[in-house]
Design a protein around this motif. Structure first.
Motif, PDB file in Angstrom:
ATOM      1  N   LYS A  97      -6.193  12.233   6.430  1.00  0.00           N
ATOM      2  CA  LYS A  97      -7.611  12.084   6.429  1.00  0.00           C
ATOM      3  C   LYS A  97      -8.103  13.039   5.490  1.00  0.00           C
ATOM      4  O   LYS A  97      -9.362  12.912   4.996  1.00  0.00           O
ATOM      5  CB  LYS A  97      -8.228  12.201   8.063  1.00  0.00           C
ATOM      6  CG  LYS A  97      -8.005  10.799   8.553  1.00  0.00           C
ATOM      7  CD  LYS A  97      -8.631  10.865  10.096  1.00  0.00           C
ATOM      8  CE  LYS A  97      -8.195   9.831  10.822  1.00  0.00           C
ATOM      9  NZ  LYS A  97      -8.434   9.846  11.992  1.00  0.00           N
ATOM     10  N   ASN A  98      -7.569  14.197   5.275  1.00  0.00           N
ATOM     11  CA  ASN A  98      -7.954  15.096   4.194  1.00  0.00           C
ATOM     12  C   ASN A  98      -7.401  14.822   2.749  1.00  0.00           C
ATOM     13  O   ASN A  98      -8.099  15.376   1.630  1.00  0.00           O
ATOM     14  CB  ASN A  98      -7.273  16.429   4.527  1.00  0.00           C
ATOM     15  CG  ASN A  98      -7.888  17.011   5.781  1.00  0.00           C
ATOM     16  OD1 ASN A  98      -8.936  16.889   6.625  1.00  0.00           O
ATOM     17  ND2 ASN A  98      -6.941  17.514   6.902  1.00  0.00           N
ATOM     18  N   HIS A  99      -6.837  13.864   2.734  1.00  0.00           N
ATOM     19  CA  HIS A  99      -6.377  13.447   1.291  1.00  0.00           C
ATOM     20  C   HIS A  99      -6.348  11.590   1.112  1.00  0.00           C
ATOM     21  O   HIS A  99      -5.184  11.195   1.230  1.00  0.00           O
ATOM     22  CB  HIS A  99      -5.104  13.959   1.002  1.00  0.00           C
ATOM     23  CG  HIS A  99      -4.589  13.567  -0.372  1.00  0.00           C
ATOM     24  ND1 HIS A  99      -5.308  13.943  -1.558  1.00  0.00           N
ATOM     25  CD2 HIS A  99      -3.441  12.900  -0.712  1.00  0.00           C
ATOM     26  CE1 HIS A  99      -4.492  13.653  -2.638  1.00  0.00           C
ATOM     27  NE2 HIS A  99      -3.508  13.112  -2.201  1.00  0.00           N
ATOM     28  N   LYS A 100      -7.630  11.179   1.146  1.00  0.00           N
ATOM     29  CA  LYS A 100      -7.525   9.791   1.196  1.00  0.00           C
ATOM     30  C   LYS A 100      -7.434   9.187  -0.066  1.00  0.00           C
ATOM     31  O   LYS A 100      -7.880   9.693  -1.186  1.00  0.00           O
ATOM     32  CB  LYS A 100      -8.992   9.480   1.352  1.00  0.00           C
ATOM     33  CG  LYS A 100      -9.295   9.620   2.987  1.00  0.00           C
ATOM     34  CD  LYS A 100     -10.717   9.440   3.265  1.00  0.00           C
ATOM     35  CE  LYS A 100     -11.285   9.860   4.462  1.00  0.00           C
ATOM     36  NZ  LYS A 100     -12.885   9.446   4.802  1.00  0.00           N
ATOM     37  N   LEU A 150      -1.129  -9.291  -2.791  1.00  0.00           N
ATOM     38  CA  LEU A 150      -1.931  -8.142  -2.375  1.00  0.00           C
ATOM     39  C   LEU A 150      -1.087  -7.557  -1.210  1.00  0.00           C
ATOM     40  O   LEU A 150      -1.098  -6.325  -1.211  1.00  0.00           O
ATOM     41  CB  LEU A 150      -3.394  -8.342  -2.021  1.00  0.00           C
ATOM     42  CG  LEU A 150      -4.383  -8.856  -3.236  1.00  0.00           C
ATOM     43  CD1 LEU A 150      -5.507  -9.287  -2.663  1.00  0.00           C
ATOM     44  CD2 LEU A 150      -4.304  -7.551  -3.970  1.00  0.00           C
ATOM     45  N   LEU A 151      -0.553  -8.271  -0.291  1.00  0.00           N
ATOM     46  CA  LEU A 151       0.236  -7.651   0.826  1.00  0.00           C
ATOM     47  C   LEU A 151       1.349  -7.133   0.221  1.00  0.00           C
ATOM     48  O   LEU A 151       1.746  -5.988   0.731  1.00  0.00           O
ATOM     49  CB  LEU A 151       0.626  -8.852   1.887  1.00  0.00           C
ATOM     50  CG  LEU A 151      -0.584  -9.376   2.517  1.00  0.00           C
ATOM     51  CD1 LEU A 151       0.108 -10.437   3.349  1.00  0.00           C
ATOM     52  CD2 LEU A 151      -1.162  -8.461   3.648  1.00  0.00           C
ATOM     53  N   ASN A 152       1.977  -7.607  -0.782  1.00  0.00           N
ATOM     54  CA  ASN A 152       3.301  -6.779  -1.289  1.00  0.00           C
ATOM     55  C   ASN A 152       2.635  -5.467  -2.105  1.00  0.00           C
ATOM     56  O   ASN A 152       3.392  -4.513  -1.878  1.00  0.00           O
ATOM     57  CB  ASN A 152       3.764  -7.798  -2.583  1.00  0.00           C
ATOM     58  CG  ASN A 152       5.061  -7.159  -3.155  1.00  0.00           C
ATOM     59  OD1 ASN A 152       5.841  -6.754  -2.355  1.00  0.00           O
ATOM     60  ND2 ASN A 152       5.261  -7.342  -4.374  1.00  0.00           N
ATOM     61  N   ILE A 153       1.646  -5.432  -2.894  1.00  0.00           N
ATOM     62  CA  ILE A 153       1.013  -4.469  -3.273  1.00  0.00           C
ATOM     63  C   ILE A 153       0.742  -3.182  -2.373  1.00  0.00           C
ATOM     64  O   ILE A 153       1.201  -2.122  -2.387  1.00  0.00           O
ATOM     65  CB  ILE A 153      -0.254  -4.539  -4.236  1.00  0.00           C
ATOM     66  CG1 ILE A 153       0.229  -5.329  -5.263  1.00  0.00           C
ATOM     67  CG2 ILE A 153      -0.772  -3.070  -4.549  1.00  0.00           C
ATOM     68  CD1 ILE A 153      -1.099  -6.006  -6.100  1.00  0.00           C
ATOM     69  N   LEU A 154       0.115  -3.713  -1.386  1.00  0.00           N
ATOM     70  CA  LEU A 154      -0.298  -2.633  -0.100  1.00  0.00           C
ATOM     71  C   LEU A 154       0.740  -2.427   0.619  1.00  0.00           C
ATOM     72  O   LEU A 154       0.299  -1.327   1.311  1.00  0.00           O
ATOM     73  CB  LEU A 154      -1.467  -3.488   0.446  1.00  0.00           C
ATOM     74  CG  LEU A 154      -2.921  -3.710  -0.473  1.00  0.00           C
ATOM     75  CD1 LEU A 154      -3.965  -4.467   0.476  1.00  0.00           C
ATOM     76  CD2 LEU A 154      -3.618  -2.452  -0.848  1.00  0.00           C
ATOM     77  N   SER A 155       1.725  -3.053   0.778  1.00  0.00           N
ATOM     78  CA  SER A 155       2.832  -2.492   1.385  1.00  0.00           C
ATOM     79  C   SER A 155       3.468  -1.291   1.023  1.00  0.00           C
ATOM     80  O   SER A 155       4.320  -0.559   1.876  1.00  0.00           O
ATOM     81  CB  SER A 155       3.919  -3.707   1.493  1.00  0.00           C
ATOM     82  OG  SER A 155       4.427  -3.965   0.350  1.00  0.00           O
ATOM     83  N   ARG A 156       3.353  -1.001  -0.276  1.00  0.00           N
ATOM     84  CA  ARG A 156       4.065   0.364  -0.891  1.00  0.00           C
ATOM     85  C   ARG A 156       3.192   1.526  -0.188  1.00  0.00           C
ATOM     86  O   ARG A 156       3.837   2.451  -0.267  1.00  0.00           O
ATOM     87  CB  ARG A 156       3.543   0.306  -2.301  1.00  0.00           C
ATOM     88  CG  ARG A 156       4.373  -0.786  -2.980  1.00  0.00           C
ATOM     89  CD  ARG A 156       4.357  -0.523  -4.609  1.00  0.00           C
ATOM     90  NE  ARG A 156       2.889  -0.729  -4.843  1.00  0.00           N
ATOM     91  CZ  ARG A 156       2.456  -0.438  -5.987  1.00  0.00           C
ATOM     92  NH1 ARG A 156       3.013   0.110  -6.915  1.00  0.00           N
ATOM     93  NH2 ARG A 156       0.959  -0.947  -6.214  1.00  0.00           N
ATOM     94  N   GLY A 157       1.902   1.357   0.439  1.00  0.00           N
ATOM     95  CA  GLY A 157       1.328   2.448   0.843  1.00  0.00           C
ATOM     96  C   GLY A 157       1.097   3.509  -0.034  1.00  0.00           C
ATOM     97  O   GLY A 157       0.804   3.572  -1.166  1.00  0.00           O
ATOM     98  N   ARG A 158       0.927   4.952   0.545  1.00  0.00           N
ATOM     99  CA  ARG A 158       0.944   6.223  -0.075  1.00  0.00           C
ATOM    100  C   ARG A 158       1.930   6.412  -1.308  1.00  0.00           C
ATOM    101  O   ARG A 158       1.646   7.202  -2.501  1.00  0.00           O
ATOM    102  CB  ARG A 158       0.850   7.353   0.553  1.00  0.00           C
ATOM    103  CG  ARG A 158      -0.455   7.270   1.549  1.00  0.00           C
ATOM    104  CD  ARG A 158      -0.482   8.432   2.574  1.00  0.00           C
ATOM    105  NE  ARG A 158      -0.774   9.539   1.773  1.00  0.00           N
ATOM    106  CZ  ARG A 158      -2.490   9.797   1.975  1.00  0.00           C
ATOM    107  NH1 ARG A 158      -3.067   9.128   2.299  1.00  0.00           N
ATOM    108  NH2 ARG A 158      -2.671  10.838   1.160  1.00  0.00           N
TER     109      ARG A 158
END
Length: 111
Positions: free
Chosen positions: A49-52, A97-105
């Protein structure tokens, strides 16, 4: 929500959000105003939460018609309004989009 409002979600958009939140419970999804050129959603990774970090997303029903254009004119404003330090622009159908967003941070080389 009243039908025809700028925040209304289509059935495919709703399905995308539901599938995303099933897979990634650390994400928060914010619907953008449909006429403000901020994409369709701003998605925030709440792991730190400190580095969104997050994504400004334009959901398309057909992956063959994916473009990046005027729909992201105000993406930086949308990201900043939610306190994102870094963000990526992502566009595609639900699967892409699910593929892209599954990479996370990891998209930013951090953990």
């Amino acid at each position: 929500m009243k039908k025809g409002t700028p925040y209304e979600m289509s059935p495919p958009e709703r399905e995308f959000v539901e599938k995303l939140l099933e897979k990634r419970t650390n994400l928060r999804v914010y619907r953008t105003h449909g006429k403000q050129a901020e994409g369709d959603f701003v998605i925030v990774d709440m792991t730190n939460k400190n580095h969104k970090v997050g994504w400004v997303v334009d959901h398309k029903m057909n992956a063959d018609k994916v473009t990046k254009g005027n729909q992201f004119t105000n993406a930086a404003r949308a990201a900043k309004s939610l306190g994102l330090e870094k963000y990526e622009i992502a566009t595609g159908d639900t699967g892409k989009l699910l593929n892209i967003l599954s990479r996370g941070r990891g998209a930013w080389g951090g953990s």
